[in-house]
Design an enzyme around this catalytic site. Structure first.
Site, PDB file in Angstrom:
ATOM      1  N   HIS A 109     -35.682  28.287 -40.375  1.00 30.17           N
ATOM      2  CA  HIS A 109     -35.913  27.328 -39.295  1.00 30.17           C
ATOM      3  C   HIS A 109     -36.351  25.979 -39.858  1.00 30.17           C
ATOM      4  O   HIS A 109     -37.130  25.911 -40.812  1.00 30.17           O
ATOM      5  CB  HIS A 109     -36.988  27.861 -38.340  1.00 30.17           C
ATOM      6  CG  HIS A 109     -37.170  27.017 -37.108  1.00 30.17           C
ATOM      7  ND1 HIS A 109     -36.121  26.643 -36.295  1.00 30.17           N
ATOM      8  CD2 HIS A 109     -38.281  26.469 -36.556  1.00 30.17           C
ATOM      9  CE1 HIS A 109     -36.583  25.905 -35.294  1.00 30.17           C
ATOM     10  NE2 HIS A 109     -37.887  25.776 -35.431  1.00 30.17           N
ATOM     11  N   ASP A 126     -40.599  20.410 -32.830  1.00 31.12           N
ATOM     12  CA  ASP A 126     -40.029  21.725 -33.123  1.00 31.12           C
ATOM     13  C   ASP A 126     -39.086  22.116 -31.994  1.00 31.12           C
ATOM     14  O   ASP A 126     -39.503  22.241 -30.835  1.00 31.12           O
ATOM     15  CB  ASP A 126     -41.145  22.764 -33.264  1.00 31.12           C
ATOM     16  CG  ASP A 126     -40.668  24.069 -33.870  1.00 31.12           C
ATOM     17  OD1 ASP A 126     -39.443  24.315 -33.863  1.00 31.12           O
ATOM     18  OD2 ASP A 126     -41.512  24.854 -34.342  1.00 31.12           O
ATOM     19  N   CYS A 166     -31.192  24.237 -35.517  1.00 30.13           N
ATOM     20  CA  CYS A 166     -32.501  23.604 -35.736  1.00 30.13           C
ATOM     21  C   CYS A 166     -32.414  22.423 -36.700  1.00 30.13           C
ATOM     22  O   CYS A 166     -33.065  21.392 -36.499  1.00 30.13           O
ATOM     23  CB  CYS A 166     -33.517  24.623 -36.232  1.00 30.13           C
ATOM     24  SG  CYS A 166     -32.986  25.568 -37.693  1.00 30.13           S
TER      25      CYS A 166
END
Length: 223
Positions: A109, A126, A166
């Site tokens: 991630h 995030d 991501c």
């Protein structure tokens, strides 16, 4: 694709060397690696209409990871001091959740940590809320050694809809932050959060994958 073909070099850009396998990642969709994010950061930094180029810094993923995980304070200082973090208005750090420093290209991630000196904050974006908080706080703790005791903030962030975009979100958010800074010179005033909500969503981020692939292919074609 054979390993020999996958490892074929297709483009050298600054300090970044892209391989044919990197193009396959963009055609994926697959999880982005360090090289692609390093390339995007390098290209973004060089193409910005920035009135204060010495005041904005985009840190490559490898350096960001080293700052977060270096076991030796003396070696860390030798690597970080030339970055002059305390002299910058904004510094952008990619955050990776790789827990093992011995594994290259590890982790699953990406997120983005932004040092905003005017606000005295390290702002975390995030695209899977909470997923990278621990990794971001580890990096923030290391950065504070060089910029002072600034506040760690979790900022509102558009959310991804799959498990592989991501890195694209981190890049798209970086572009919004940089555009905001270049429009405002020293970065003072209203934050980039409003711009971010308008410019970044799952559909627009998905388009960035193709945009980046076309950019690289155009540069390969000009060689």
């Amino acid at each position: 694709m054979s390993k020999l073909v996958a490892d074929e070099k297709v483009l050298s850009y600054g300090d970044v060397l892209l391989l044919r396998s990197d193009l396959s990642i963009l055609r994926g969709p697959l999880f982005l690696n360090d090289r692609l994010i390093s390339f995007f950061f390098s290209h973004l930094s060089s193409s910005l209409p920035n009135p204060n180029p010495d005041r904005l810094l985009l840190v490559p993923p490898s350096i960001s990871f080293w700052i977060a995980n270096s076991p030796d304070p003396a070696s860390l200082a030798a690597a970080v001091d030339p970055l002059r973090l305390h002299e910058r208005d904004l510094v952008l750090f990619p955050v990776n959740d790789n827990p093992d420093v011995t594994v290259a290209e590890g982790g699953s991630h990406w997120s983005l940590l932004v040092y905003d000196s005017a606000a005295g904050e390290l702002i975390h974006h995030d695209s899977i809320a909470g997923a990278n908080r621990r990794a971001a706080m580890t990096l923030a703790g290391a950065v504070k050694v060089f910029v002072g005791d600034v506040k760690f903030v979790e900022a509102p962030t558009p959310q991804q809809r799959n498990g592989c975009d991501c890195g694209l979100f981190a890049m798209a958010i970086s572009r919004v932050v940089c555009d905001w800074y270049c429009k405002r010179g020293n970065g003072e005033g209203e934050r980039w959060f409003g711009d971010l909500q308008k410019a970044v969503d799952a559909n627009k981020v998905g388009e960035l994958r193709g945009e980046l692939l076309r950019l690289i292919l155009s540069m390969v074609g000009r060689k």
